[in-house]
Design an enzyme around this catalytic site. Structure first.
Site, PDB file in Angstrom:
ATOM      1  N   ASP A  23      30.722  16.712  37.923  1.00  9.73           N
ATOM      2  CA  ASP A  23      30.651  18.014  38.586  1.00  9.73           C
ATOM      3  C   ASP A  23      31.721  17.995  39.670  1.00  9.73           C
ATOM      4  O   ASP A  23      31.576  17.319  40.688  1.00  9.73           O
ATOM      5  CB  ASP A  23      29.248  18.201  39.195  1.00  9.73           C
ATOM      6  CG  ASP A  23      29.127  19.476  40.035  1.00  9.73           C
ATOM      7  OD1 ASP A  23      30.106  20.246  40.099  1.00  9.73           O
ATOM      8  OD2 ASP A  23      28.048  19.698  40.632  1.00  9.73           O
ATOM      9  N   LYS A  87      39.371  23.318  45.070  1.00 10.41           N
ATOM     10  CA  LYS A  87      38.920  23.996  43.859  1.00 10.41           C
ATOM     11  C   LYS A  87      39.197  25.505  43.939  1.00 10.41           C
ATOM     12  O   LYS A  87      39.434  26.160  42.930  1.00 10.41           O
ATOM     13  CB  LYS A  87      37.430  23.738  43.673  1.00 10.41           C
ATOM     14  CG  LYS A  87      36.809  24.336  42.412  1.00 10.41           C
ATOM     15  CD  LYS A  87      35.375  23.880  42.274  1.00 10.41           C
ATOM     16  CE  LYS A  87      34.646  24.544  41.151  1.00 10.41           C
ATOM     17  NZ  LYS A  87      33.281  24.031  41.011  1.00 10.41           N
ATOM     18  N   GLU A 187      29.425  25.497  34.440  1.00 13.88           N
ATOM     19  CA  GLU A 187      28.388  24.923  35.307  1.00 13.88           C
ATOM     20  C   GLU A 187      26.983  25.441  34.953  1.00 13.88           C
ATOM     21  O   GLU A 187      26.052  24.634  34.858  1.00 13.88           O
ATOM     22  CB  GLU A 187      28.733  25.190  36.774  1.00 13.88           C
ATOM     23  CG  GLU A 187      29.889  24.311  37.245  1.00 13.88           C
ATOM     24  CD  GLU A 187      30.609  24.834  38.478  1.00 13.88           C
ATOM     25  OE1 GLU A 187      30.087  25.779  39.105  1.00 13.88           O
ATOM     26  OE2 GLU A 187      31.682  24.301  38.811  1.00 13.88           O
ATOM     27  N   ASP A 211      23.195  29.830  41.693  1.00 17.18           N
ATOM     28  CA  ASP A 211      23.890  28.643  42.204  1.00 17.18           C
ATOM     29  C   ASP A 211      24.450  28.917  43.606  1.00 17.18           C
ATOM     30  O   ASP A 211      25.463  29.594  43.756  1.00 17.18           O
ATOM     31  CB  ASP A 211      25.018  28.285  41.221  1.00 17.18           C
ATOM     32  CG  ASP A 211      25.781  27.029  41.622  1.00 17.18           C
ATOM     33  OD1 ASP A 211      25.581  26.534  42.753  1.00 17.18           O
ATOM     34  OD2 ASP A 211      26.583  26.540  40.812  1.00 17.18           O
TER      35      ASP A 211
END
Length: 618
Positions: A23, A87, A187, A211
Site C-alpha cells: 500500500d 503521491k 485500493e 477511505d
C-alpha cells in the site's frame, strides 16, 4: 542465471518466492504478505514497531535519501529538503497542482508546462517517480530484512480514480526500486479482498468503500460479480484527511489558550508539539470522554463532545462526497450491501456514526483500517502466486504494449498483466508547425527505449490539417479483444481524420523470450530510467529553445538590450547542456532560461490582453 517459470496464458510468474502486497500511501506506506503457515494476510512489522512507514523522504547535505520515521523528524526542522505527499504529484504536471502549491514546503518547479512536475532539492531534480521509488525501496529492504528472503515481486495499490499516467508512474517507481510490479490494483478493491468480499466467484454484491486517510478522502462504489470488481463511481477530496482533524483541535487550543499565530510560525518546535498533542487527543477520545494535558505550562483539555462539534464540518464534507458518488452510480443507499471502512481516521466514533447513519447499516471495521489495503494487496499477490485457486483470474497480457514517442521512448498504453479484454486511449500532439502526418509505431516489451523492445506494427496517420505545433489532438486507442487480438486506432480529434491497424501475432513469443524480456527489464531498470529522464529533459530543452527563438523573432521590441543578451546567454548555456549526459544540468539551465524569459512573456501577455480588450467595456 536463475530460470523463472512463466505461464504465457496469464503472464503470472510461477515460483516459490514471496510476492508481497504494497500500500503506497500519501501519508504512510506498508507491506503485507500471506503468512506461509496460517495462510492469513499479515502486515510486516519489526518486533514491537508499527507496520506503517511514513511516506516521507529527507535528503541530507550530501543528497542521500532517508525514508520513513527517520525522515519524518525533519518535516519541521528542514522542510525544504523533506518531501512528503509525493503521491499527490504522481503523473501530474505543474498546472495540475499549482492551486495547492503553497501546501508544499519544498520546491515544486514552476515551468507551467504540460510535462511532469519536478521537485528541486539543492541542485538536483527529482520526479515523483524517483521520490516514490525511494519509499518502495525502503519497503522492499524492510520486507527482506523481516522475511530474510529476497523480495522482487509485488502487487501495488492505487486510488480508484488514478488515471493511466498515474498508474504507469507507480509501475515505473516500482521498477526503479527493483520490483517487478505484477499488478496495479485499486485500493477499494484491495480493501474488499481483505474482507473476503469477491473471493466467492458466485456472489454478487454492491460495496461502498469509505477511505479517510492521513491527507486524503475517497469514497468508491464497487460492484462485484463473478469475481470481477467494477468501479461504478468514485468521489472524494484529495486535500481532506486525519491531518485536518488534528488541525481543527490545534486551532481550538490556539484560541482557548491565546497562543499568538505569528509566534507559532517562528516557533516550529511549539507548532510541532501542539500538532502531536492534537493527534494524541484525537486517538484518546476514541475510547475516553475527556482529554487533558499540559504544554509549556498551559493546560490543554478537550471533551469528546467538543471534538465532535469541531470536526462535524469535515465529516459533513465526506458525506457530501458519498452523496455525489451514489448519484453518479445511479444507486440508492439501500442498494449497498456492505460498507467497508479504510484509513486510520475512520476509528473516530463520530465518523463511523455518520457513515453508518448515511448508508443506513452498520459499517465493516473489524480489519485494522491502517492495514486493510495492504492486506488485500497480499491476497491478490497470493492469487497471482497460484496459491489461491478459488478466485477467478481473468486472462491477462504477458507483456506491455505501447507506442514510440519523441526521442525513441516507449510510452506504455497497456501495461503487462492488464486484464483482457482491455481498451485504453491517450492523446498526443505534433511537434512541428504544419505537421500533416504522424507515424504510429506499436511495440511490445518492458524496456524504456523502443530499440530494446519488439516492434509489432507501424502505420501513418496522414491528412492532419496544417496547424501550429501542439494544437492537433491525436487520440491513439489500443483495444485488445477477448481473443488477444490488438486493434490500434489513431484519430485527429479536430478534423476527424482516422486510421487503424489490426495486430494479430501479439503473443508470438516463446516462454523463454518473454522470460528474458522480463529479466532484462529488471536488470536494466536503473539505466533505462536514467536514459528516459535524460531523453525527456533533452526533448523539453529543445522545445523551450524553439519556443523562445520564435518569441524573440516575433517580439523584439518587447525586450531591452540587457534582456536580449541575458536570453541569448541562457539559450547558449542550455544548448551546451543538451550535448552533455547530465539531466540535472539540463533541468537547471531550463529553469534559468524560464526565469529570464518570464518577465517579457508576461509583458507580451499583458499587451495581447490589452489589444483584445481595446474598445470593449467590461
Amino acid at each position: 542465471m536463475a530460470k523463472i517459470g512463466i505461464n504465457i496464458a496469464t503472464g503470472s510468474l510461477q515460483q516459490a518466492e514471496m510476492i508481497v502486497g504494497i500500500d503506497l500511501g500519501t501519508t504512510n506506506s506498508l507491506v503485507a504478505i500471506i503468512h506461509p503457515e496460517s495462510k492469513v494476510p499479515v502486515a510486516l512489522k519489526e518486533f514491537n514497531s508499527s507496520s506503517l512507514v511514513p511516506s516521507v523522504v529527507h535528503f541530507d547535505g550530501f543528497g542521500n535519501p532517508e525514508v520513513g520515521e527517520a525522515a519524518k523528524q525533519y518535516l519541521e526542522t528542514d522542510p525544504a529538503n523533506t518531501i512528503f505527499s509525493a503521491k499527490r504529484l504522481m503523473g501530474k504536471s505543474y498546472r495540475d497542482v499549482k492551486e495547492h502549491a503553497d501546501l508544499f514546503t519544498y520546491k515544486v518547479i514552476d515551468d507551467d508546462t504540460e510535462s511532469l512536475v519536478k521537485v528541486q532539492v539543492g541542485d538536483k531534480f527529482y520526479s515523483p517517480i524517483d521520490l516514490s521509488s525511494f519509499i518502495l525501496k525502503e519497503l522492499k529492504e524492510r520486507a527482506e530484512h523481516i522475511l530474510k528472503t529476497p523480495v522482487n515481486k509485488a502487487v501495488i495499490t492505487v486510488p480508484a480514480y488514478f488515471n493511466d499516467a498515474q498508474r504507469q508512474a507507480t509501475r515505473d517507481a516500482g521498477k526503479l526500486a527493483g520490483l517487478d510490479v505484477l499488478r496495479i490494483i485499486n485500493e477499494p478493491t484491495a480493501a474488499s479482498l481483505a474482507y473476503g468480499l469477491g473471493i466467492n466467484k458466485y456472489e454478487e454484491k454492491t460495496i461502498a468503500v469509505y477511505d479517510l486517510g492521513g491527507g486524503t478522502f475517497d469514497i468508491s462504489i464497487l460492484k462485484i460479480a463473478n469475481g470481477i470488481f467494477e468501479v461504478l463511481s468514485t468521489n472524494g477530496d484529495t486535500y481532506l484527511g486525519g491531518d485536518d482533524l488534528d488541525r481543527a483541535i490545534v486551532q481550538h487550543w490556539i484560541k482557548k489558550v491565546g497562543i499568538d499565530h505569528n509566534g507559532l510560525k517562528i516557533n516550529k518546535i511549539l507548532a510541532q508539539s501542539l500538532r502531536l498533542k492534537a493527534e494524541e487527543a484525537k486517538k484518546y477520545l476514541s475510547d475516553h470522554t475527556v482529554f487533558q494535558a499540559e504544554l509549556n505550562g498551559d493546560q490543554l483539555s478537550l471533551s469528546r463532545d467538543e471534538f465532535n462539534s469541531l470536526i462535524q464540518p469535515l465529516i459533513d464534507r465526506t458525506i457530501d462526497c458519498c452523496k455525489k458518488a451514489m448519484t453518479d452510480a445511479g444507486l440508492q443507499t439501500n442498494d449497498i450491501d456492505t460498507v467497508v471502512m479504510v484509513g486510520g481516521s475512520t476509528r473516530v466514533p463520530a465518523v463511523k456514526e455518520a457513515v453508518s447513519t448515511f448508508f443506513g447499516k452498520p459499517v465493516n471495521d473489524e480489519v485494522n483500517p491502517d492495514e486493510v489495503v495492504a492486506l488485500g494487496a497480499a491476497v491478490q499477490a497470493d492469487i497471482l502466486a497460484g496459491n489461491n485457486t478459488d478466485f477467478l483470474l481473468l486472462d491477462i497480457t504477458p507483456l506491455s504494449l505501447g507506442i514510440e514517442t519523441m526521442g525513441g521512448l516507449m510510452d506504455v498504453l497497456i501495461p503487462r498483466n492488464s486484464k483482457i479484454p482491455s481498451r485504453v486511449g491517450r492523446q498526443y500532439t505534433t511537434h512541428k508547425d504544419g505537421q500533416s502526418g504522424m507515424r504510429i509505431s506499436v511495440y511490445q516489451g518492458e524496456r524504456d527505449l523502443v530499440k530494446d523492445n519488439r516492434k509489432l506494427a507501424e502505420f501513418n496517420l496522414t491528412g492532419i490539417p496544417g496547424m501550429p505545433a501542439g494544437l492537433p489532438k491525436v487520440e491513439v486507442q489500443f483495444l485488445i479483444d477477448a481473443d488477444g487480438i490488438l486493434v490500434v486506432k489513431a484519430k485527429e480529434l479536430r478534423s476527424g481524420v482516422e486510421q487503424s491497424i489490426e495486430v494479430k501475432p501479439q503473443y508470438g513469443l516463446t516462454d523463454q523470450e518473454v522470460e528474458q524480456m522480463l529479466l532484462d527489464s529488471i536488470t536494466h531498470a536503473k539505466d533505462d530510467m536514467v536514459t528516459r529522464a535524460l531523453v525527456e529533459a533533452r526533448t523539453e530543452g529543445e522545445q523551450i529553445l524553439g519556443v523562445t527563438e520564435k518569441f524573440i523573432a516575433k517580439n523584439p521590441d518587447l525586450m531591452t538590450k540587457e534582456e536580449m543578451l541575458a536570453t541569448a546567454n541562457a539559450m547558449q548555456a542550455l544548448q551546451l547542456a543538451l550535448t552533455m549526459e547530465d539531466k540535472n544540468l539540463i533541468q537547471s539551465k531550463i529553469e534559468e532560461l524560464n526565469e529570464i524569459t518570464r518577465p517579457f512573456a508576461e509583458r507580451a501577455m499583458d499587451q495581447a490582453v490589452g489589444a483584445a480588450l481595446k474598445g470593449k467595456t467590461l
